[in-house]
Design a protein around this motif. Structure first.
Motif, PDB file in Angstrom:
ATOM      1  N   GLY A  29       0.820  -1.206   0.000  1.00 36.38           N
ATOM      2  CA  GLY A  29       0.000   0.000   0.000  1.00 36.38           C
ATOM      3  C   GLY A  29       0.851   1.251   0.000  1.00 36.38           C
ATOM      4  O   GLY A  29       2.059   1.215   0.247  1.00 36.38           O
ATOM      5  N   ASN A  30       0.199   2.394  -0.287  1.00 33.33           N
ATOM      6  CA  ASN A  30       0.937   3.646  -0.255  1.00 33.33           C
ATOM      7  C   ASN A  30       0.037   4.790   0.133  1.00 33.33           C
ATOM      8  O   ASN A  30      -1.193   4.670   0.147  1.00 33.33           O
ATOM      9  N   ALA A  31       0.663   5.897   0.483  1.00 38.17           N
ATOM     10  CA  ALA A  31       0.015   7.164   0.783  1.00 38.17           C
ATOM     11  C   ALA A  31       0.876   8.234   0.140  1.00 38.17           C
ATOM     12  O   ALA A  31       1.995   7.933  -0.318  1.00 38.17           O
ATOM     13  N   PRO A  32       0.402   9.476   0.046  1.00 36.58           N
ATOM     14  CA  PRO A  32       1.237  10.505  -0.577  1.00 36.58           C
ATOM     15  C   PRO A  32       2.621  10.587   0.075  1.00 36.58           C
ATOM     16  O   PRO A  32       2.746  10.828   1.275  1.00 36.58           O
ATOM     17  N   GLY A  33       3.645  10.343  -0.731  1.00 34.13           N
ATOM     18  CA  GLY A  33       5.010  10.423  -0.226  1.00 34.13           C
ATOM     19  C   GLY A  33       5.492   9.213   0.544  1.00 34.13           C
ATOM     20  O   GLY A  33       6.597   9.227   1.094  1.00 34.13           O
ATOM     21  N   ARG A  34       4.724   8.105   0.554  1.00 33.54           N
ATOM     22  CA  ARG A  34       5.117   6.913   1.312  1.00 33.54           C
ATOM     23  C   ARG A  34       4.702   5.657   0.561  1.00 33.54           C
ATOM     24  O   ARG A  34       3.644   5.613  -0.062  1.00 33.54           O
ATOM     25  N   VAL A  35       5.536   4.626   0.647  1.00 31.54           N
ATOM     26  CA  VAL A  35       5.216   3.320   0.080  1.00 31.54           C
ATOM     27  C   VAL A  35       5.515   2.275   1.157  1.00 31.54           C
ATOM     28  O   VAL A  35       6.647   2.201   1.658  1.00 31.54           O
ATOM     29  N   ALA A  36       4.521   1.483   1.518  1.00 32.84           N
ATOM     30  CA  ALA A  36       4.704   0.403   2.487  1.00 32.84           C
ATOM     31  C   ALA A  36       5.024  -0.884   1.740  1.00 32.84           C
ATOM     32  O   ALA A  36       4.498  -1.140   0.657  1.00 32.84           O
ATOM     33  N   PHE A  37       5.904  -1.699   2.335  1.00 29.37           N
ATOM     34  CA  PHE A  37       6.288  -2.955   1.685  1.00 29.37           C
ATOM     35  C   PHE A  37       6.811  -3.923   2.727  1.00 29.37           C
ATOM     36  O   PHE A  37       7.083  -3.552   3.872  1.00 29.37           O
ATOM     37  N   THR A  38       6.920  -5.178   2.341  1.00 30.32           N
ATOM     38  CA  THR A  38       7.478  -6.193   3.228  1.00 30.32           C
ATOM     39  C   THR A  38       8.698  -6.822   2.566  1.00 30.32           C
ATOM     40  O   THR A  38       8.804  -6.876   1.337  1.00 30.32           O
ATOM     41  N   GLY A  39       9.606  -7.295   3.407  1.00 31.86           N
ATOM     42  CA  GLY A  39      10.809  -7.946   2.914  1.00 31.86           C
ATOM     43  C   GLY A  39      11.494  -8.677   4.042  1.00 31.86           C
ATOM     44  O   GLY A  39      11.068  -8.599   5.195  1.00 31.86           O
ATOM     45  N   ASP A  40      12.568  -9.373   3.720  1.00 33.66           N
ATOM     46  CA  ASP A  40      13.290 -10.097   4.753  1.00 33.66           C
ATOM     47  C   ASP A  40      14.329  -9.186   5.407  1.00 33.66           C
ATOM     48  O   ASP A  40      14.367  -7.982   5.154  1.00 33.66           O
ATOM     49  N   GLU A  41      15.194  -9.765   6.239  1.00 33.14           N
ATOM     50  CA  GLU A  41      16.202  -8.962   6.932  1.00 33.14           C
ATOM     51  C   GLU A  41      17.202  -8.343   5.957  1.00 33.14           C
ATOM     52  O   GLU A  41      17.709  -7.244   6.182  1.00 33.14           O
ATOM     53  N   ASP A  42      17.488  -9.031   4.847  1.00 30.70           N
ATOM     54  CA  ASP A  42      18.420  -8.480   3.860  1.00 30.70           C
ATOM     55  C   ASP A  42      17.877  -7.213   3.212  1.00 30.70           C
ATOM     56  O   ASP A  42      18.642  -6.363   2.736  1.00 30.70           O
TER      57      ASP A  42
END
Length: 386
Positions: A29-42
């Motif tokens: 998901g995102n909002a103005p000026g931001r993008v949320a994401f998932t990933g591993d420790e790397d």
């Protein structure tokens, strides 16, 4: 998987999202000026090293309903701060943003979040007060529609501070903005690129890094190095992996010019620093390969002639801080109309905050893109190859 949030200029969310997907991240998901994401420790290391259009990378420590201060405190306290912050960490809530929420006092929210974090750390480390003698840990808070998002900074200095620009002109373009413009123009390394108002060289240098697949963060430090989760061996391993991806065999025709000889000298100096940064990364894998630097020259934009039959002309002409008034800007943009005659077959992209730009230059763009460039509301005018 870890939840992350990356910041960017308003208007650049799609491009940043594409970058994250290429890194193997899953968008959330995102909002103005931001993008949320998932990933591993790397992902912690890869995102900070590799993102060209992102401003900062955060770990999302918590996201929860916060209709009052008790809920705000409890939700923040529940986050696993002890897994990330050291006993000596100095917590600073650097920014609070509220929108359509019951909690409106940014100062009060700031104090409550800091109190919750310190109380959680004190309970976990069995101390009555935190020494605050170590490195700073920056926390950012967004409360939107009574939902709180608590973020822990992993970048430190904004990601546009690559480390190569030591010689500045007045009102230089941010490196991340230049990277966004290159993507908006769909520039590819096989095409010549020229910036007729190069200033300190940001656009050509960012094109140079992109063309050679040089991760822009390879020459700098990050805030994650002060967190408990930092693994120096893993960071070095990923840095070497990225160094191995640097392209040393590509033909690049990247150039810039400016009517100011001092600006050209600064651009050359900054480009050399960027090349040295890439060279040091290559040394990590035992390579002494040299990368072809962008070429800079002194020339008035109206007198330029296209050196090739096709290419991309991309620029941020002076305005505002760099030109005294609108009359001067209008006169400059009028003279810039010569570029359309002198660069036939080239795509042209021009970013400016000046209203009435298209009337001044006498050409109307096929596409307009609004981009927040620092504190300025700017528009990118795109003219496909004609």
């Amino acid at each position: 998987m870890i939840s992350y949030v990356a910041l960017c200029a308003v208007g650049a969310e799609r491009i940043l999202g594409n970058e994250l997907k290429l890194l193997g991240c899953k968008l959330a998901g995102n909002a103005p000026g931001r993008v949320a994401f998932t990933g591993d420790e790397d992902t912690l290391y890869r995102a900070n090293y590799c993102l060209r259009t992102g401003d900062r990378v955060y770990i999302q420590m918590a996201s929860y309903d916060a209709g009052d201060f008790d809920a705000l405190f409890d939700g923040c306290y529940a986050a696993p701060w002890q897994d990330f912050l050291k006993l000596t960490s100095r917590v600073r809530v650097d920014k609070v943003r509220t929108y359509h929420s019951s909690l409106e006092s940014e100062h009060a929210v700031q104090g409550m979040i800091q109190k919750a974090i310190y109380q959680k750390l004190g309970d976990k480390y069995n101390v009555s007060s935190m020494p605050e003698s170590g490195a700073e840990a920056a926390v950012r808070v967004y409360i939107e529609n009574d939902v709180a998002h608590i973020l822990l900074d992993t970048s430190g200095e904004p990601l546009h501070k690559r480390g190569y620009r030591t010689a500045n002109v007045l009102a230089p373009m941010r490196e991340t903005t230049a990277a966004v413009l290159l993507q908006e123009l769909f520039w590819k390394r096989r095409l010549p690129l020229h910036d007729p108002f190069c200033g300190s060289g940001t656009i050509p240098i960012e094109a140079f890094l992109y063309a050679h697949d040089v991760a822009p963060g390879l020459g700098r430090e990050f805030a994650y190095q002060n967190l408990k989760i930092y693994d120096a061996g893993k960071a070095l391993q990923i840095k070497k992996e990225l160094a191995g991806k640097i392209r040393t065999d590509v033909l690049c025709r990247i150039s810039g010019s400016d009517s100011d000889p001092e600006a050209v000298k600064k651009a050359q100096k900054n480009a050399e620093h960027a090349a040295v940064m890439a060279g040091r990364a290559l040394q990590l894998i035992g390579s002494d390969a040299k990368l072809e630097r962008p070429v800079f020259s002194v020339c008035d934009a109206a007198e330029l002639k296209a050196p090739y039959g096709e290419g991309v002309l991309l620029c941020n002409p002076p305005y505002g801080e760099r030109i005294g008034d609108e009359q001067e800007a209008s006169a400059l943009y009028g003279r810039m109309s010569a570029l359309f005659d002198n660069f036939p077959g080239w795509s042209i992209g021009i970013i400016t905050s000046k209203k009435g730009f298209q009337k001044d230059i006498g050409h109307y763009a096929a596409k307009l893109k609004s981009i927040k460039a620092g504190n300025l509301d700017t528009t990118l005018y795109i003219y496909p190859d004609r």
